[in-house]
Write a protein that holds these residues in place. Structure first.
Motif, PDB file in Angstrom:
ATOM      1  N   GLY A 302       0.797  -1.223   0.000  1.00 39.46           N
ATOM      2  CA  GLY A 302       0.000   0.000   0.000  1.00 39.46           C
ATOM      3  C   GLY A 302       0.825   1.266   0.000  1.00 39.46           C
ATOM      4  N   GLN A 303       1.955   1.245   0.679  1.00 44.52           N
ATOM      5  CA  GLN A 303       2.855   2.399   0.722  1.00 44.52           C
ATOM      6  C   GLN A 303       4.157   1.977   1.373  1.00 44.52           C
ATOM      7  OE1 GLN A 303       0.466   4.586   4.049  1.00 44.52           O
ATOM      8  NE2 GLN A 303       2.564   5.340   4.223  1.00 44.52           N
ATOM      9  N   SER A 304       5.172   2.806   1.216  1.00 43.66           N
ATOM     10  CA  SER A 304       6.416   2.618   1.945  1.00 43.66           C
ATOM     11  C   SER A 304       6.394   3.516   3.176  1.00 43.66           C
ATOM     12  CB  SER A 304       7.619   2.954   1.057  1.00 43.66           C
ATOM     13  OG  SER A 304       7.550   4.308   0.628  1.00 43.66           O
ATOM     14  N   PHE A 305       7.331   3.260   4.092  1.00 46.75           N
ATOM     15  CA  PHE A 305       7.347   3.980   5.356  1.00 46.75           C
ATOM     16  C   PHE A 305       8.749   4.470   5.670  1.00 46.75           C
ATOM     17  CE2 PHE A 305       4.079   0.661   5.608  1.00 46.75           C
ATOM     18  CZ  PHE A 305       2.956   1.430   5.861  1.00 46.75           C
ATOM     19  N   GLY A 306       8.806   5.582   6.426  1.00 46.98           N
ATOM     20  CA  GLY A 306      10.089   6.126   6.868  1.00 46.98           C
ATOM     21  C   GLY A 306      10.217   6.076   8.371  1.00 46.98           C
ATOM     22  N   SER A 307       9.627   7.051   9.059  1.00 48.06           N
ATOM     23  CA  SER A 307       9.687   7.125  10.515  1.00 48.06           C
ATOM     24  C   SER A 307       8.403   6.532  11.082  1.00 48.06           C
ATOM     25  CB  SER A 307       9.844   8.585  10.952  1.00 48.06           C
ATOM     26  OG  SER A 307       9.773   8.723  12.351  1.00 48.06           O
ATOM     27  N   TYR A 308       8.521   5.392  11.797  1.00 52.08           N
ATOM     28  CA  TYR A 308       7.301   4.695  12.201  1.00 52.08           C
ATOM     29  C   TYR A 308       7.567   3.728  13.349  1.00 52.08           C
ATOM     30  CZ  TYR A 308       9.364   0.950   9.342  1.00 52.08           C
ATOM     31  OH  TYR A 308      10.205   0.010   8.812  1.00 52.08           O
ATOM     32  N   SER A 309       6.460   3.314  13.963  1.00 51.43           N
ATOM     33  CA  SER A 309       6.454   2.204  14.914  1.00 51.43           C
ATOM     34  C   SER A 309       5.529   1.136  14.360  1.00 51.43           C
ATOM     35  CB  SER A 309       5.973   2.661  16.292  1.00 51.43           C
ATOM     36  OG  SER A 309       5.682   1.551  17.126  1.00 51.43           O
ATOM     37  N   LEU A 310       6.079  -0.038  14.084  1.00 49.81           N
ATOM     38  CA  LEU A 310       5.312  -1.173  13.587  1.00 49.81           C
ATOM     39  C   LEU A 310       5.094  -2.149  14.734  1.00 49.81           C
ATOM     40  CD1 LEU A 310       4.207  -2.784  11.035  1.00 49.81           C
ATOM     41  CD2 LEU A 310       6.469  -3.902  11.034  1.00 49.81           C
ATOM     42  N   ASP A 436      -3.012  -8.837  13.933  1.00 50.97           N
ATOM     43  CA  ASP A 436      -3.088  -7.422  14.323  1.00 50.97           C
ATOM     44  C   ASP A 436      -1.807  -6.665  13.970  1.00 50.97           C
ATOM     45  OD1 ASP A 436      -5.608  -7.915  15.306  1.00 50.97           O
ATOM     46  OD2 ASP A 436      -4.904  -8.308  17.334  1.00 50.97           O
ATOM     47  N   ILE A 437      -1.525  -6.542  12.700  1.00 50.62           N
ATOM     48  CA  ILE A 437      -0.370  -5.776  12.240  1.00 50.62           C
ATOM     49  C   ILE A 437      -0.802  -4.326  12.131  1.00 50.62           C
ATOM     50  CG2 ILE A 437       1.380  -5.554  10.451  1.00 50.62           C
ATOM     51  CD1 ILE A 437       0.793  -8.470   9.680  1.00 50.62           C
ATOM     52  N   ARG A 438      -0.155  -3.446  12.885  1.00 51.10           N
ATOM     53  CA  ARG A 438      -0.570  -2.051  12.924  1.00 51.10           C
ATOM     54  C   ARG A 438       0.648  -1.145  12.924  1.00 51.10           C
ATOM     55  NH1 ARG A 438      -0.500  -5.629  17.483  1.00 51.10           N
ATOM     56  NH2 ARG A 438      -0.388  -4.501  19.450  1.00 51.10           N
ATOM     57  N   ILE A 439       0.428   0.113  12.548  1.00 57.45           N
ATOM     58  CA  ILE A 439       1.550   1.042  12.400  1.00 57.45           C
ATOM     59  C   ILE A 439       1.155   2.426  12.896  1.00 57.45           C
ATOM     60  CG2 ILE A 439       1.011   1.888  10.051  1.00 57.45           C
ATOM     61  CD1 ILE A 439       4.103   1.349   9.516  1.00 57.45           C
ATOM     62  N   LYS A 440       2.143   3.119  13.417  1.00 54.26           N
ATOM     63  CA  LYS A 440       1.985   4.513  13.833  1.00 54.26           C
ATOM     64  C   LYS A 440       3.060   5.319  13.110  1.00 54.26           C
ATOM     65  CE  LYS A 440       1.922   7.390  18.029  1.00 54.26           C
ATOM     66  NZ  LYS A 440       2.028   7.362  19.487  1.00 54.26           N
ATOM     67  N   GLU A 441       2.625   6.287  12.327  1.00 52.79           N
ATOM     68  CA  GLU A 441       3.605   7.078  11.582  1.00 52.79           C
ATOM     69  C   GLU A 441       2.939   8.393  11.123  1.00 52.79           C
ATOM     70  OE1 GLU A 441       3.285   7.185   7.827  1.00 52.79           O
ATOM     71  OE2 GLU A 441       1.371   6.184   8.106  1.00 52.79           O
ATOM     72  N   PRO A 442       3.775   9.454  11.021  1.00 54.18           N
ATOM     73  CA  PRO A 442       5.202   9.449  11.392  1.00 54.18           C
ATOM     74  C   PRO A 442       5.360   9.576  12.903  1.00 54.18           C
ATOM     75  CG  PRO A 442       4.542  11.633  10.682  1.00 54.18           C
ATOM     76  CD  PRO A 442       3.330  10.751  10.482  1.00 54.18           C
ATOM     77  N   LEU A 443       6.509   9.166  13.408  1.00 56.68           N
ATOM     78  CA  LEU A 443       6.811   9.344  14.816  1.00 56.68           C
ATOM     79  C   LEU A 443       7.162  10.802  15.090  1.00 56.68           C
ATOM     80  CD1 LEU A 443       8.954   6.170  15.624  1.00 56.68           C
ATOM     81  CD2 LEU A 443       6.520   6.564  16.083  1.00 56.68           C
ATOM     82  N   VAL A 444       6.778  11.263  16.242  1.00 55.76           N
ATOM     83  CA  VAL A 444       7.132  12.617  16.666  1.00 55.76           C
ATOM     84  C   VAL A 444       7.842  12.527  18.003  1.00 55.76           C
ATOM     85  CG1 VAL A 444       5.221  13.686  15.421  1.00 55.76           C
ATOM     86  CG2 VAL A 444       4.907  12.967  17.805  1.00 55.76           C
ATOM     87  N   LYS A 445       8.492  13.595  18.410  1.00 54.87           N
ATOM     88  CA  LYS A 445       9.230  13.599  19.668  1.00 54.87           C
ATOM     89  C   LYS A 445       8.286  13.255  20.814  1.00 54.87           C
ATOM     90  CE  LYS A 445      12.431  16.366  22.433  1.00 54.87           C
ATOM     91  NZ  LYS A 445      13.131  17.684  22.567  1.00 54.87           N
ATOM     92  N   GLY A 446       8.712  12.318  21.643  1.00 54.56           N
ATOM     93  CA  GLY A 446       7.905  11.874  22.766  1.00 54.56           C
ATOM     94  C   GLY A 446       7.229  10.540  22.536  1.00 54.56           C
ATOM     95  N   ASP A 447       7.173  10.093  21.256  1.00 51.49           N
ATOM     96  CA  ASP A 447       6.587   8.766  20.966  1.00 51.49           C
ATOM     97  C   ASP A 447       7.466   7.667  21.526  1.00 51.49           C
ATOM     98  OD1 ASP A 447       4.314   9.622  19.714  1.00 51.49           O
ATOM     99  OD2 ASP A 447       5.193   9.582  17.710  1.00 51.49           O
TER     100      ASP A 447
END
Length: 447
Positions: A302-310, A436-447
């Motif tokens: 679906g897309q590529s990722f850079g800064s993330y939590s998988l 349950d494969i999930r992602i949070k992106e982009p990451l920000v300071k404090g994540d």
């Protein structure tokens, strides 16, 4: 790899009890886990308490831990509490401990003790701030007993791993004075559209866990009715909570917010995934993907990722732990699974190889911290949770909430700054399941 005591069954032996507790459900050896059920009430008293005590004792007999039960607050002394791996507050109500007893329990938790709260445990000790933080949220109100739909949000935790994605049951459904989602890890919530009387604006946690001031805490709002304590699904839910609290099962109980699903168990959520190479994954009715054949890879197109939590949940099928698979990150799109091997990084799952190629390793490049990994790893057949966090060229790995690897890429050909993610099907003899494969992106300071 080194194994821990969690991988073996507790041995039954003899034990002596203090006069302030009832006779144990079973006699166990001195090194077996021990649980105290506390059911004192200073307000409303649930008529299901005797059924609850009996049920937890039976769980102890079959689960390999000793259960003592008491309504005597004098059991809350530092010396006596040290005997227990967890304390279950079973539908306690009102002010049940005096200040000295409260201090003893605070010390117990801060020294690594476990807490399990069932139902009216949230209707207890409103003026004790430490307890309020431990239970996670206080009771506010409830409608009439009625059926409702429970949504299992985290199906890797031992308390919810045996539940279907949605669970229809009858109980007394608590509303809470606050939402614990920002400070605890929500395991299950209520679908407020499935019943009348919910007041939490559509976000209604009903079971959660957390690491709290050095200890482990699990709470479930279920368990009002006598019938609950004869329901195998509910008893499995409670047993999983106890296993987590006593340290017999590991889980990621950090608060989890801001993630979106890449695979949520439905067939539709596989539309953005592609199979590269031989073999495949089979989706079961409970939303689990299980590998077969290979060597191939299912990757997110679906897309590529850079800064993330998988984050994703996984388990090995074989008793030996020798079911090879891994999670790939940072690779370019390709129908050739070897492109991910050559241009990305694999976080290994197989627990039996050499250090740089075993569970939690960045395969072939950096071993996990094996002592931390061994303490955090659940055995084959049980679910584990990975968090794989990518920020720039830095890659970190958490296993069941414990950070076990920290790696920085220096190879331009394997840059992590933009790439895809995937899961491996390694071969005909290897079966690994994912949920349950999930992602949070982009990451920000404090994540």
């Amino acid at each position: 790899m080194n194994t821990t005591g969690r991988w073996t069954t507790a041995v039954v032996g003899a034990a002596l009890l203090l006069g302030c507790v009832s006779e144990p459900a079973a006699s166990h050896s001195a090194d077996a886990e021990r649980v105290l059920v506390f059911s004192k009430t200073a307000g409303f008293r649930h008529d299901s308490i005797p059924d609850g005590v009996a049920a937890v004792k039976q769980l102890g007999e079959t689960g390999g831990f000793t259960v003592d039960a008491t309504e005597d607050a004098n059991a809350f002394t530092p010396k006596n509490l040290r005997r227990y791996d967890a304390v279950v507050f079973l539908s306690t109500t009102g002010d049940v401990l005096d200040p000295t007893q409260q201090r003893a329990f605070e010390g117990y938790i801060r020294q690594g003790g476990g807490y399990v709260g069932i139902h009216a445990a949230a209707d207890t000790e409103y003026d004790w701030a430490f307890y309020g933080g431990l239970v996670g949220a206080y009771f506010q109100s409830h409608p009439a007993i009625q059926p409702a739909t429970v949504v299992a949000e985290d199906r890797a935790h031992p308390s919810t791993s045996g539940l279907p994605p949605t669970w229809n049951r009858t109980d007394e459904w608590y509303n809470y004075r606050s939402n614990p989602r920002d400070r605890a890890h929500v395991l299950a919530s209520l679908d407020e559209s499935s019943y009348t009387g919910g007041t939490m604006n559509g976000d209604h946690p009903i079971a959660w866990c957390q690491d709290y001031q050095g200890g482990r805490a699990f709470y479930t709002g279920l368990g009002h009715t006598k019938e609950s304590y004869a329901d195998p699904a509910f008893l499995g839910h409670v047993l999983g909570g106890i296993r987590y609290a006593i340290g017999d099962a590991q889980a990621d109980c950090r608060p989890e917010n801001g993630y979106r699903p890449l695979f949520d168990g439905t067939a539709a959520s596989l539309d953005d995934w592609k199979q590269a190479g031989p073999g495949s994954f089979t989706r079961s009715d409970d939303g689990t993907l299980t590998s077969s054949g290979g060597m191939g890879m299912l990757w997110y197109n679906g897309q590529s990722f850079g800064s993330y939590s998988l984050k994703l949940d996984w388990k090995m099928a074989g008793a030996s732990g020798d079911d090879n698979s891994g999670v790939f990150v940072g690779f370019p799109p390709s129908d050739d699974p070897w492109s991910a091997v050559d241009n990305g990084y694999e976080i290994q799952i197989d627990a039996t190889d050499v250090p740089e190629k075993t569970t939690g390793s960045v395969y072939g490049f950096r071993s996990a911290d094996l002592k931390k990994r061994d303490r955090a790893l659940n055995p084959p057949g049980e679910w584990n949770t990975y968090e794989i966090r990518v920020e720039g060229e830095r890659l970190r790995v958490w296993l069941n909430g414990v950070k076990i690897n920290d790696f920085t890429n220096t190879d331009p050909a394997r840059s992590l700054r933009d790439g895809h993610v995937g899961i491996q099907n390694h071969g005909a003899d290897d079966q690994v399941s994912f949920r349950d494969i999930r992602i949070k992106e982009p990451l920000v300071k404090g994540d």
